[in-house]
Design a protein around this motif. Structure first.
Motif, short mmCIF file in Angstrom:
data_model
loop_
_atom_site.label_atom_id
_atom_site.label_comp_id
_atom_site.label_asym_id
_atom_site.label_seq_id
_atom_site.Cartn_x
_atom_site.Cartn_y
_atom_site.Cartn_z
N SER A 198 0.84 -1.20 0.00
CA SER A 198 0.00 0.00 0.00
C SER A 198 0.87 1.25 0.00
N ALA A 199 0.37 2.29 -0.65
CA ALA A 199 1.12 3.53 -0.73
C ALA A 199 0.62 4.49 0.35
N LYS A 200 1.52 4.93 1.20
CA LYS A 200 1.13 5.84 2.28
C LYS A 200 1.31 7.27 1.80
N LYS A 201 0.19 7.95 1.63
CA LYS A 201 0.22 9.32 1.14
C LYS A 201 0.59 10.26 2.29
N GLY A 202 1.25 11.37 1.92
CA GLY A 202 1.66 12.34 2.92
C GLY A 202 0.62 13.44 3.11
N VAL A 203 0.93 14.37 3.97
CA VAL A 203 0.08 15.53 4.20
C VAL A 203 0.92 16.79 4.03
N PHE A 204 0.27 17.88 3.66
CA PHE A 204 0.95 19.17 3.53
C PHE A 204 0.92 19.89 4.88
N SER A 205 2.00 20.55 5.19
CA SER A 205 2.00 21.42 6.37
C SER A 205 1.36 22.76 5.98
N PRO A 206 0.88 23.53 6.95
CA PRO A 206 0.33 24.85 6.62
C PRO A 206 1.32 25.73 5.87
N GLU A 207 2.62 25.61 6.21
CA GLU A 207 3.64 26.40 5.51
C GLU A 207 3.74 25.99 4.04
N ILE A 256 1.29 24.78 2.29
CA ILE A 256 0.09 25.31 1.65
C ILE A 256 0.32 26.76 1.24
N ARG A 257 0.96 27.52 2.11
CA ARG A 257 1.27 28.92 1.79
C ARG A 257 2.19 28.99 0.57
N HIS A 258 3.17 28.12 0.51
CA HIS A 258 4.09 28.11 -0.64
C HIS A 258 3.33 27.77 -1.92
N LEU A 287 3.01 22.72 -10.36
CA LEU A 287 2.83 23.81 -9.40
C LEU A 287 3.64 23.52 -8.13
N MET A 288 3.64 22.27 -7.70
CA MET A 288 4.44 21.88 -6.55
C MET A 288 5.93 22.14 -6.79
N GLU A 289 6.38 21.84 -7.99
CA GLU A 289 7.78 22.07 -8.33
C GLU A 289 8.12 23.55 -8.24
N ARG A 290 7.21 24.40 -8.75
CA ARG A 290 7.44 25.85 -8.67
C ARG A 290 7.47 26.32 -7.22
N ALA A 291 6.71 25.64 -6.37
CA ALA A 291 6.66 26.01 -4.95
C ALA A 291 7.83 25.43 -4.16
N GLY A 292 8.66 24.64 -4.85
CA GLY A 292 9.82 24.05 -4.18
C GLY A 292 9.47 22.89 -3.27
N ILE A 293 8.38 22.19 -3.57
CA ILE A 293 7.93 21.07 -2.75
C ILE A 293 8.19 19.76 -3.50
N ASP A 294 8.93 18.88 -2.87
CA ASP A 294 9.24 17.57 -3.46
C ASP A 294 8.05 16.64 -3.24
N ASP A 295 7.55 16.03 -4.30
CA ASP A 295 6.38 15.17 -4.15
C ASP A 295 6.71 13.83 -3.49
N GLY A 296 8.00 13.44 -3.50
CA GLY A 296 8.41 12.20 -2.85
C GLY A 296 7.85 10.97 -3.53
N LEU A 304 3.14 13.04 -2.16
CA LEU A 304 2.33 14.25 -2.11
C LEU A 304 1.70 14.53 -3.47
N SER A 305 0.43 14.82 -3.47
CA SER A 305 -0.32 15.16 -4.68
C SER A 305 -1.50 16.00 -4.24
N PHE A 306 -2.37 16.36 -5.18
CA PHE A 306 -3.54 17.14 -4.78
C PHE A 306 -4.38 16.36 -3.76
N HIS A 307 -4.42 15.05 -3.91
CA HIS A 307 -5.20 14.23 -2.98
C HIS A 307 -4.68 14.35 -1.55
#
Length: 261
Positions: free
Chosen positions: A55-64, A66-68, A167-176, A192-195
């Motif tokens: 099973s693939a364990k999806k991550g969560v975004f931190s509030p910071e 989200i701001r990015h 968009l994540m790449e532009r925000a400097g967030i690695d999707d992992g 990490l994804s929209f989900h």
């Protein structure tokens, strides 16, 4: 039947290729319909057993984070990200919101989940409300809220999912990577994804000690009876649950503004 023979041959090739669970899931439904309508004499997919994968364990975004994302987003993507984080809705459902789904006076969003067919009503968080009231709105209920994204497909290079990945790449967030591709089969699954906004919504409420039953109501995981529209008292209970999610970092006036239309 010639058609049945061709289908059986295709199914055999599918078995030899060790079809993945998602492929089987997609194919089972149309074959079942064809069987029910007497177009074929058996469902060749019924005997195909999916490969067991971890099973693939999806991550969560931190509030910071989200701001990015909001800082990197342009146009309707700002509103779509806020909607994902503060309603827990799926990408396709939120991208196709219309003004008939939104009640700014009651501060609720109501939509039917395409995946389950269930109706979900979610109180509007203050951060999302401040975004929505700045939009021109419409007296036409069927007009899209996010008109630039409304007709875009979910998958594909130009689809919503890939657009969010960029968009994540532009925000400097690695999707992992939540799960790696198994040889030539399957695909890598991003952590990490929209989900993940949906998981973040649920996680933020869990961290605020919102009971599981209420979180299930808000994410549409509850039974059909539980997902019926709330009484006034119930609505206030779930509203408090949504408002338990902290406002995003920065002053309210710093919230990225919607584009003019």
């Amino acid at each position: 039947m010639e058609a049945s023979s061709q289908i059986a041959s295709g199914a055999l090739a599918l078995r030899r290729a060790l079809a993945l669970p998602q492929t089987i899931k997609i194919l089972k439904r149309p074959f079942k319909i064809a069987l029910d309508q007497g177009l074929i004499d058996r469902n060749p997919i019924a005997a195909v057993r999916p490969i067991r994968t971890s099973s693939a364990k999806k991550g969560v975004f931190s509030p910071e984070q989200i701001r990015h994302l909001l800082e990197a987003a342009e146009g309707d993507w700002k509103g779509l990200i806020l909607s994902g984080y503060f309603t827990g809705g799926r990408l396709a459902d939120l991208a196709r919101l219309t003004w008939g789904d939104i009640d700014l006076s009651e501060k609720t969003i109501t939509f039917v989940q395409r995946k389950t067919g269930s109706s979900v009503q979610v109180p509007i968080h203050q951060d999302l409300y401040e975004y929505l009231v700045e939009l021109p709105g419409s007296d036409r209920p069927k007009r899209p809220v996010f008109s630039k994204l409304f007709d875009k497909p979910g998958a594909g290079k130009s689809g919503l999912s890939m657009s969010f990945k960029r968009l994540m790449e532009r925000a400097g967030i690695d999707d992992g990577v939540a799960r790696k591709k198994d040889g030539k089969l399957g695909r890598n699954v991003s952590r990490l994804s929209f989900h993940s906004l949906r998981h973040s919504f649920n996680s933020a409420m869990a961290n605020a000690d919102v009971p599981l039953e209420i979180r299930q109501k808000l994410t549409g995981h509850a039974s059909q009876d539980m997902n019926k529209h709330y009484t006034h008292l119930e609505l206030e209970t779930v509203r408090r649950a949504v408002e338990s999610i902290s406002r995003l970092p920065g002053k309210a006036s710093d919230t990225p503004q919607p584009r003019s239309r």
